[in-house]
Design an enzyme around this catalytic site. Structure first.
Site, PDB file in Angstrom:
ATOM      1  N   ARG A 223    -103.324  24.550  27.057  1.00 47.01           N
ATOM      2  CA  ARG A 223    -104.542  25.349  26.864  1.00 47.01           C
ATOM      3  C   ARG A 223    -105.541  24.976  27.956  1.00 47.01           C
ATOM      4  O   ARG A 223    -105.590  23.811  28.389  1.00 47.01           O
ATOM      5  CB  ARG A 223    -105.173  25.045  25.507  1.00 47.01           C
ATOM      6  CG  ARG A 223    -104.419  25.615  24.325  1.00 47.01           C
ATOM      7  CD  ARG A 223    -104.581  27.140  24.223  1.00 47.01           C
ATOM      8  NE  ARG A 223    -103.940  27.673  23.049  1.00 47.01           N
ATOM      9  CZ  ARG A 223    -102.710  28.209  23.024  1.00 47.01           C
ATOM     10  NH1 ARG A 223    -101.993  28.269  24.128  1.00 47.01           N
ATOM     11  NH2 ARG A 223    -102.215  28.705  21.914  1.00 47.01           N
ATOM     12  N   HIS A 271    -101.545  33.713  31.368  1.00 41.93           N
ATOM     13  CA  HIS A 271    -101.052  33.235  30.058  1.00 41.93           C
ATOM     14  C   HIS A 271     -99.755  33.961  29.675  1.00 41.93           C
ATOM     15  O   HIS A 271     -99.639  34.545  28.595  1.00 41.93           O
ATOM     16  CB  HIS A 271    -102.137  33.454  28.981  1.00 41.93           C
ATOM     17  CG  HIS A 271    -101.975  32.567  27.778  1.00 41.93           C
ATOM     18  ND1 HIS A 271    -103.039  32.010  27.100  1.00 41.93           N
ATOM     19  CD2 HIS A 271    -100.865  32.155  27.116  1.00 41.93           C
ATOM     20  CE1 HIS A 271    -102.583  31.292  26.076  1.00 41.93           C
ATOM     21  NE2 HIS A 271    -101.273  31.368  26.070  1.00 41.93           N
TER      22      HIS A 271
HETATM   23  C1  OXD Z   1     -98.809  30.416  21.985  1.00 40.54           C
HETATM   24  C2  OXD Z   1     -99.210  30.869  23.324  1.00 40.54           C
HETATM   25  O1  OXD Z   1     -99.495  29.572  21.399  1.00 40.54           O
HETATM   26  O2  OXD Z   1     -98.634  31.854  23.821  1.00 40.54           O
HETATM   27  O3  OXD Z   1     -97.791  30.914  21.484  1.00 40.54           O
HETATM   28  O4  OXD Z   1    -100.096  30.297  23.931  1.00 40.54           O
END
Ligand code: OXD
Length: 308
Positions: A223, A271
């Protein structure tokens, strides 16, 4: 009673189709079609707005349409019902591919050759053997372990780091803050795939970057909030880090004016390292719903105090 689906990111048509196919005996509705929120028993969610749960008075369980649950646990109106997250569901292999690509981009000089091509420069560069190239993975859950397997299969030297002690028959796993420096100081590429919790927020800061050898690479598939972005930029500016491959950023979508977009040592992807695989994810949710219907506990139960 019905099952509602909401995702701020994913294609709702494909996800709904997969969920409806996997749960033929249930009414699975896109959130937009839900006319009686008080009839929603289960919800399959990604990135819901804060007030989303207000009218879900009969909800019994929530399934995250992703491996992470920070998007749910950060919601101040999250009802007090069990939350389940996706375990692998096809994402682990995708993320392992992404990391292998990132490691090879640096180790085999593909990033450098792309830059050389802009100057029509034909210039082979030196490279070490795979066994001499050391990759460290912060976060050794299902996805981190799959990344480790993919890299060791390709001959790379791999070590892991976790907050708590774990045994691994195949690779060395460091743990806790006291072993962090010893883990970091040997790496050519550091990979972050930690879960997002209060303990891991901003864990990757200047101390982490300073402990890496000069010219190390950083890959983030965890993240954005694991990283202090100003410290990352400083480490890139000084050349201490040679490259960062970032699939996640603190602000998503990353604002157009953000320095990370324009930094010559940064590669950004939006992402996409581990996109939710609709069929496998729907199958996992369906198994969860079936287990709940017979009083069992589905896979992926989230421990809220731990944060994942
Ligand atoms: C998840 C993501 O948590 O794609 O699946 O970040």
């Amino acid at each position: 009673m019905s099952i509602a689906f909401y995702s701020s990111d994913d294609n709702p048509v494909a996800a709904l189709r997969a969920l409806q196919k996997a749960l033929p005996d249930h009414e699975v509705l896109d959130w937009q079609q839900v006319t009686k929120p008080a009839d929603v028993e289960y919800a399959v969610l990604w990135g819901v707005p804060d007030n989303f749960f207000n009218r879900l008075t009969a909800i019994r369980a929530i399934f995250s349409w992703g491996a992470g649950v920070d998007h749910l646990l950060n919601n101040s109106n999250l009802p007090d019902v069990p939350v389940y997250r996706l375990i692998d569901a096809g994402m682990a292999d995708k993320i392992a591919d992404y990391v292998l690509y990132g490691v090879m981009g640096r180790h085999r000089n593909f990033n450098a050759y792309a830059r050389q091509q802009t100057k029509a420069l034909w210039q082979p560069l030196a490279e070490s053997s795979n066994a001499d190239y050391r990759v460290g993975i912060m976060g050794m859950g299902v996805i981190g372990s799959r990344i480790a397997t993919r890299l060791t299969t390709s001959g790379y030297s791999v070590a892991g780091w976790k907050r708590t002690p774990t045994e691994s028959p195949s690779i060395q796993i460091y743990h806790g803050h006291r072993q962090l420096e010893a883990f970091l100081e040997q790496l050519d590429t550091l990979v972050c795939v930690l879960p997002m919790t209060e303990q891991t927020r901003h864990l990757v800061d200047h101390r982490v970057f300073d402990s890496l050898p000069v010219a190390a690479q950083f890959i983030n598939v965890g993240r954005g909030d694991h990283v202090v972005e100003s410290d990352l930029l400083a480490a890139l500016d000084s050349g201490h880090l040679s490259h960062a491959l970032l699939d996640v950023c603190a602000a998503e979508p990353l604002p157009a004016e953000h320095q990370l977009w324009h930094h010559p040592r940064v590669t950004i992807t939006p992402h996409i390292a581990g996109p939710t695989q609709e069929q496998l994810s729907a199958q996992q949710v369906a198994e969860g719903v079936q287990r709940l219907s017979i009083g069992g506990v589905p896979e992926g139960l989230v421990d809220r105090s731990r944060g994942y």
